[in-house]
Scaffold this motif. Structure first.
Motif, PDB file in Angstrom:
ATOM      1  N   ARG A 165      -0.440   4.730  -8.661  1.00  0.00           N
ATOM      2  CA  ARG A 165      -1.581   5.361  -7.989  1.00  0.00           C
ATOM      3  C   ARG A 165      -2.664   5.747  -9.009  1.00  0.00           C
ATOM      4  O   ARG A 165      -3.850   5.448  -8.826  1.00  0.00           O
ATOM      5  CB  ARG A 165      -1.115   6.601  -7.211  1.00  0.00           C
ATOM      6  CG  ARG A 165      -2.258   7.374  -6.580  1.00  0.00           C
ATOM      7  CD  ARG A 165      -1.776   8.691  -5.987  1.00  0.00           C
ATOM      8  NE  ARG A 165      -1.328   8.537  -4.604  1.00  0.00           N
ATOM      9  CZ  ARG A 165      -2.131   8.660  -3.543  1.00  0.00           C
ATOM     10  NH1 ARG A 165      -3.411   8.909  -3.700  1.00  0.00           N
ATOM     11  NH2 ARG A 165      -1.657   8.524  -2.325  1.00  0.00           N
ATOM     12  N   TYR A 220      -4.385   2.622 -10.274  1.00  0.00           N
ATOM     13  CA  TYR A 220      -5.255   2.066  -9.239  1.00  0.00           C
ATOM     14  C   TYR A 220      -6.521   2.902  -9.085  1.00  0.00           C
ATOM     15  O   TYR A 220      -7.647   2.380  -9.078  1.00  0.00           O
ATOM     16  CB  TYR A 220      -4.493   1.993  -7.905  1.00  0.00           C
ATOM     17  CG  TYR A 220      -5.317   1.405  -6.776  1.00  0.00           C
ATOM     18  CD1 TYR A 220      -5.237   0.050  -6.464  1.00  0.00           C
ATOM     19  CD2 TYR A 220      -6.207   2.201  -6.035  1.00  0.00           C
ATOM     20  CE1 TYR A 220      -6.011  -0.499  -5.449  1.00  0.00           C
ATOM     21  CE2 TYR A 220      -6.980   1.658  -5.026  1.00  0.00           C
ATOM     22  CZ  TYR A 220      -6.881   0.318  -4.737  1.00  0.00           C
ATOM     23  OH  TYR A 220      -7.654  -0.231  -3.732  1.00  0.00           O
ATOM     24  N   GLU A 221      -6.331   4.216  -8.962  1.00  0.00           N
ATOM     25  CA  GLU A 221      -7.493   5.082  -8.693  1.00  0.00           C
ATOM     26  C   GLU A 221      -8.446   5.133  -9.888  1.00  0.00           C
ATOM     27  O   GLU A 221      -9.654   5.301  -9.726  1.00  0.00           O
ATOM     28  CB  GLU A 221      -7.018   6.476  -8.266  1.00  0.00           C
ATOM     29  CG  GLU A 221      -6.290   6.393  -6.911  1.00  0.00           C
ATOM     30  CD  GLU A 221      -5.937   7.741  -6.289  1.00  0.00           C
ATOM     31  OE1 GLU A 221      -5.805   8.728  -7.040  1.00  0.00           O
ATOM     32  OE2 GLU A 221      -5.795   7.780  -5.046  1.00  0.00           O
ATOM     33  N   VAL A 235      -7.179  -2.714  -0.221  1.00  0.00           N
ATOM     34  CA  VAL A 235      -6.268  -2.361  -1.323  1.00  0.00           C
ATOM     35  C   VAL A 235      -5.472  -3.599  -1.755  1.00  0.00           C
ATOM     36  O   VAL A 235      -5.260  -3.841  -2.950  1.00  0.00           O
ATOM     37  CB  VAL A 235      -5.332  -1.205  -0.896  1.00  0.00           C
ATOM     38  CG1 VAL A 235      -4.299  -0.917  -1.969  1.00  0.00           C
ATOM     39  CG2 VAL A 235      -6.161   0.039  -0.599  1.00  0.00           C
ATOM     40  N   LEU A 259      -7.429   6.213  -3.302  1.00  0.00           N
ATOM     41  CA  LEU A 259      -6.756   5.384  -2.301  1.00  0.00           C
ATOM     42  C   LEU A 259      -6.952   6.005  -0.923  1.00  0.00           C
ATOM     43  O   LEU A 259      -6.926   7.233  -0.801  1.00  0.00           O
ATOM     44  CB  LEU A 259      -5.245   5.399  -2.564  1.00  0.00           C
ATOM     45  CG  LEU A 259      -4.585   4.327  -3.391  1.00  0.00           C
ATOM     46  CD1 LEU A 259      -3.119   4.730  -3.631  1.00  0.00           C
ATOM     47  CD2 LEU A 259      -4.635   2.975  -2.708  1.00  0.00           C
ATOM     48  N   VAL A 284       0.836  -1.219   0.000  1.00  0.00           N
ATOM     49  CA  VAL A 284       0.000   0.000   0.000  1.00  0.00           C
ATOM     50  C   VAL A 284       0.863   1.260   0.000  1.00  0.00           C
ATOM     51  O   VAL A 284       0.479   2.291  -0.584  1.00  0.00           O
ATOM     52  CB  VAL A 284      -1.057   0.034   1.150  1.00  0.00           C
ATOM     53  CG1 VAL A 284      -1.977  -1.174   1.066  1.00  0.00           C
ATOM     54  CG2 VAL A 284      -0.423   0.174   2.519  1.00  0.00           C
ATOM     55  N   HIS A 285       2.050   1.164   0.614  1.00  0.00           N
ATOM     56  CA  HIS A 285       2.942   2.346   0.569  1.00  0.00           C
ATOM     57  C   HIS A 285       3.530   2.539  -0.820  1.00  0.00           C
ATOM     58  O   HIS A 285       3.649   3.664  -1.300  1.00  0.00           O
ATOM     59  CB  HIS A 285       4.047   2.214   1.629  1.00  0.00           C
ATOM     60  CG  HIS A 285       3.528   2.394   3.029  1.00  0.00           C
ATOM     61  ND1 HIS A 285       2.926   3.556   3.455  1.00  0.00           N
ATOM     62  CD2 HIS A 285       3.482   1.543   4.099  1.00  0.00           C
ATOM     63  CE1 HIS A 285       2.537   3.425   4.720  1.00  0.00           C
ATOM     64  NE2 HIS A 285       2.860   2.203   5.136  1.00  0.00           N
ATOM     65  N   SER A 341       0.904   4.003  -3.082  1.00  0.00           N
ATOM     66  CA  SER A 341       0.589   5.398  -2.711  1.00  0.00           C
ATOM     67  C   SER A 341       1.674   6.340  -3.216  1.00  0.00           C
ATOM     68  O   SER A 341       1.396   7.481  -3.600  1.00  0.00           O
ATOM     69  CB  SER A 341       0.491   5.550  -1.189  1.00  0.00           C
ATOM     70  OG  SER A 341      -0.461   4.668  -0.671  1.00  0.00           O
ATOM     71  N   ASP A 353      -5.702   7.321   2.692  1.00  0.00           N
ATOM     72  CA  ASP A 353      -4.445   7.985   3.053  1.00  0.00           C
ATOM     73  C   ASP A 353      -3.656   7.076   3.998  1.00  0.00           C
ATOM     74  O   ASP A 353      -4.039   6.880   5.149  1.00  0.00           O
ATOM     75  CB  ASP A 353      -4.781   9.329   3.728  1.00  0.00           C
ATOM     76  CG  ASP A 353      -3.528  10.091   4.114  1.00  0.00           C
ATOM     77  OD1 ASP A 353      -2.410   9.565   3.874  1.00  0.00           O
ATOM     78  OD2 ASP A 353      -3.656  11.199   4.667  1.00  0.00           O
ATOM     79  N   PHE A 354      -2.565   6.513   3.479  1.00  0.00           N
ATOM     80  CA  PHE A 354      -1.756   5.593   4.288  1.00  0.00           C
ATOM     81  C   PHE A 354      -0.502   6.276   4.841  1.00  0.00           C
ATOM     82  O   PHE A 354       0.420   5.614   5.289  1.00  0.00           O
ATOM     83  CB  PHE A 354      -1.332   4.383   3.437  1.00  0.00           C
ATOM     84  CG  PHE A 354      -2.475   3.482   3.032  1.00  0.00           C
ATOM     85  CD1 PHE A 354      -3.212   2.796   3.998  1.00  0.00           C
ATOM     86  CD2 PHE A 354      -2.803   3.297   1.698  1.00  0.00           C
ATOM     87  CE1 PHE A 354      -4.265   1.949   3.630  1.00  0.00           C
ATOM     88  CE2 PHE A 354      -3.853   2.460   1.313  1.00  0.00           C
ATOM     89  CZ  PHE A 354      -4.585   1.788   2.291  1.00  0.00           C
ATOM     90  N   SER A 355      -0.452   7.631   4.779  1.00  0.00           N
ATOM     91  CA  SER A 355       0.819   8.305   5.065  1.00  0.00           C
ATOM     92  C   SER A 355       1.219   8.286   6.543  1.00  0.00           C
ATOM     93  O   SER A 355       2.390   8.447   6.863  1.00  0.00           O
ATOM     94  CB  SER A 355       0.760   9.746   4.550  1.00  0.00           C
ATOM     95  OG  SER A 355      -0.315  10.423   5.192  1.00  0.00           O
TER      96      SER A 355
END
Ligand code: HEC
Ligand code: HEC
Length: 437
Positions: free
Chosen positions: A164, A167-168, A216, A174, A154-155, A158, A176-178
């Motif tokens: 990204r 995927y989107e 995801v 996506l 997932v990182h 992203s 927010d995996f930040s």
């Protein structure tokens, strides 16, 4: 269906009689009984690709494009060197030449082909996955294969603008995996040792955050499955032969050498192969213990096969009835409902492989026991190995085939190779985005 007419019989006789090879008897019309022709007809053609309601993007072109890119993408690995295509190489029929494969570590079993797996009922030798997309998630986190983890995935997706965007374009924004306190950089439910950092990181996460990651991650599997669904082979010489019988076309019938024709007769007749290798995929889609003995390279000589796989597919959160399935209540997907769990007879059972394109993928069997098809057929002829676990199914008895009969069966198996998919599907594309229409 083959319409059995007098012309069919004469035609087959003539073709058979002209291509006579030394050392073997030529075919006589009496061998092509209505029963034999009906049995051959059950093996061909391959048929329409089954749908996968559990994967909403199974036939989405963007998903197939992203999936193809990821299939060849070595960033999805611990050492940056392993992709699905490392073991499933297009040059080797989407398998590899090794008894056990090498990646981050060595695999426990032999690599099967990805070709035509959209027709599978179960995935892996032990059937521990029930869809192409659920299957695709397992090697990524297997420490011996990609050695990767779902949080790393997932990182990656992203951070990489192209991934990204791809995927989107399919699944929408996506999450927010930040925040790495909520979403550590590496981790997943890998193994059982809570001291193993990736597992500890995963266990420490909030369940709702785990769900976001799993969504995801499962979508990743669904894109790879959308690509794999396109890896279907065209008609084989055997299919053309059967079609020739059906349509009274001597040229098509002649596609199959006389040796392969004799092999086809043995396959559906005295060699009893269709007891398990039945239907257009030449598999009953079930599990059997054929009683293979040890090999010194085996990773797990006590491999119980289906005895372990049945429980694992029921427990898999990514199975067709789970929360990440796009059709958990689909009544047509009843294979989990009626699944038999761990009977003693499951010990040592492995999935009957499809025999389509089998000539492309030596070595053979779940641990790459045999280097050639002739060795496989000789095994069924003699059954001179002692099963390592469980017991050999009693339907199997030594066939005591002659050398010519073995050669004929091999010629038949070699006639099951179809045309490879479009060459654009066999390499890594430049971008994970679909080509502009
Ligand atoms: C290190 C080599 C290796 C890598 C890398 C690898 N696989 Fe495999 N694959 C295998 C082996 C070995 C098996 C059989 C394992 C088993 O049955 O326990 C397998 C099984 C499969 C199957 C099941 C085929 C069937 O008929 O049951 C599919 C489909 C597949 N892999 C696709 C993939 C995809 C997609 C990836 C990448 C995400 C991948 N593999 C990565 C070695 C590999
Ligand atoms: C009792 C069911 C059964 C019968 C009968 C049977 N097979 Fe199999 N076959 C299997 C299973 C199960 C495997 C995988 C075994 C394993 O790896 O442990 C297999 C594997 C194979 C393979 C290797 C395929 C690969 O990709 O590794 C070939 C080739 C094959 N069989 C051909 C035949 C032929 C030819 C006959 C008839 C002489 C035959 N089989 C009869 C169940 C059967």
């Amino acid at each position: 269906m083959i319409r059995l007419t007098k012309t069919n019989l004469i035609l087959v006789f003539l073709i058979g009689a002209t291509g006579c090879e030394s050392g073997s008897e030529s075919l006589t019309p009496s061998v092509w009984t209505q029963e034999v022709l009906a049995n051959l007809d059950r093996l061909s053609p391959l048929g329409v690709l089954p749908s996968d309601p559990t994967n909403a993007v199974a036939d989405h072109p963007g998903a197939a494009a992203l999936g193809q890119f990821l299939f060849f993408d070595t960033r999805l690995s611990q050492n940056g060197e392993v992709a699905c295509a490392t073991c499933h190489t297009p040059e080797h029929g989407f398998a590899d030449e090794l008894p056990l494969s090498k990646a981050v570590g060595t695999t426990k079993r032999h690599t099967p082909t990805v070709l035509n797996t959209a027709y599978n009922r179960w995935f892996f030798w032990d059937g521990r996955a029930d869809s192409q997309w659920a299957q695709a998630l397992k090697p990524l986190e297997d420490p011996g294969e990609h050695g990767f983890s779902r949080l790393e995935f997932v990182h990656l997706i992203s951070a990489d603008p192209q991934l990204r965007q791809a995927y989107e374009g399919i699944f929408g924004p996506l999450p927010d995996f930040s925040d790495t306190t909520r979403f550590p950089s590496k981790g997943g439910p890998i193994g059982k040792d809570l001291n193993y950092p990736p597992l500890a990181a995963w266990v420490g996460m909030a369940p709702a955050d785990q769900t976001l990651v799993n969504e995801v991650f499962s979508n990743l599997g669904k894109t790879i499955a959308a690509y794999e669904r396109k890896l279907v082979t065209g008609p084989s010489a055997f299919d053309v032969f059967v079609e020739g019988l059906e349509t009274n076309d001597p040229d098509k019938v002649a596609t199959l050498s006389e040796s392969a024709q004799r092999g086809a007769l043995l396959f559906v007749g005295k060699a009893l192969c269709t007891r398990c290798h039945s239907g257009p995929e030449l598999t009953d889609r079930e599990f059997h213990n054929v009683g293979l003995g040890p090999r010194d390279w085996m990773a797990d000589p006590k491999d119980g096969g289906r005895a372990g796989g049945a429980g694992q597919v029921i427990a898999d959160v990514f199975n067709g009835k789970g929360n990440y399935s796009d059709a958990p209540a689909d009544p047509t997907n009843d294979k989990l409902t009626y699944l038999t769990l761990a009977g003693a007879e499951q010990i040592g059972q492995f999935k009957t492989p499809s025999l389509r394109n089998v000539a492309l993928t030596p070595p053979y069997m779940h641990s790459g026991h045999f280097e050639t098809l002739a060795e496989v057929v000789r095994f069924y002829s003699e059954l001179d190995e002692n099963p390592l676990v469980g017991h050999r199914e009693e339907v199997l008895e030594p066939l005591h085939l002659t050398d010519d009969e073995i050669a004929d069966l091999v010629a038949f198996l070699e006639s099951l190779t179809g045309e490879l998919p479009d060459s654009a599907l066999l390499t890594k594309p430049d971008s994970p985005l679909p080509p502009n229409p």
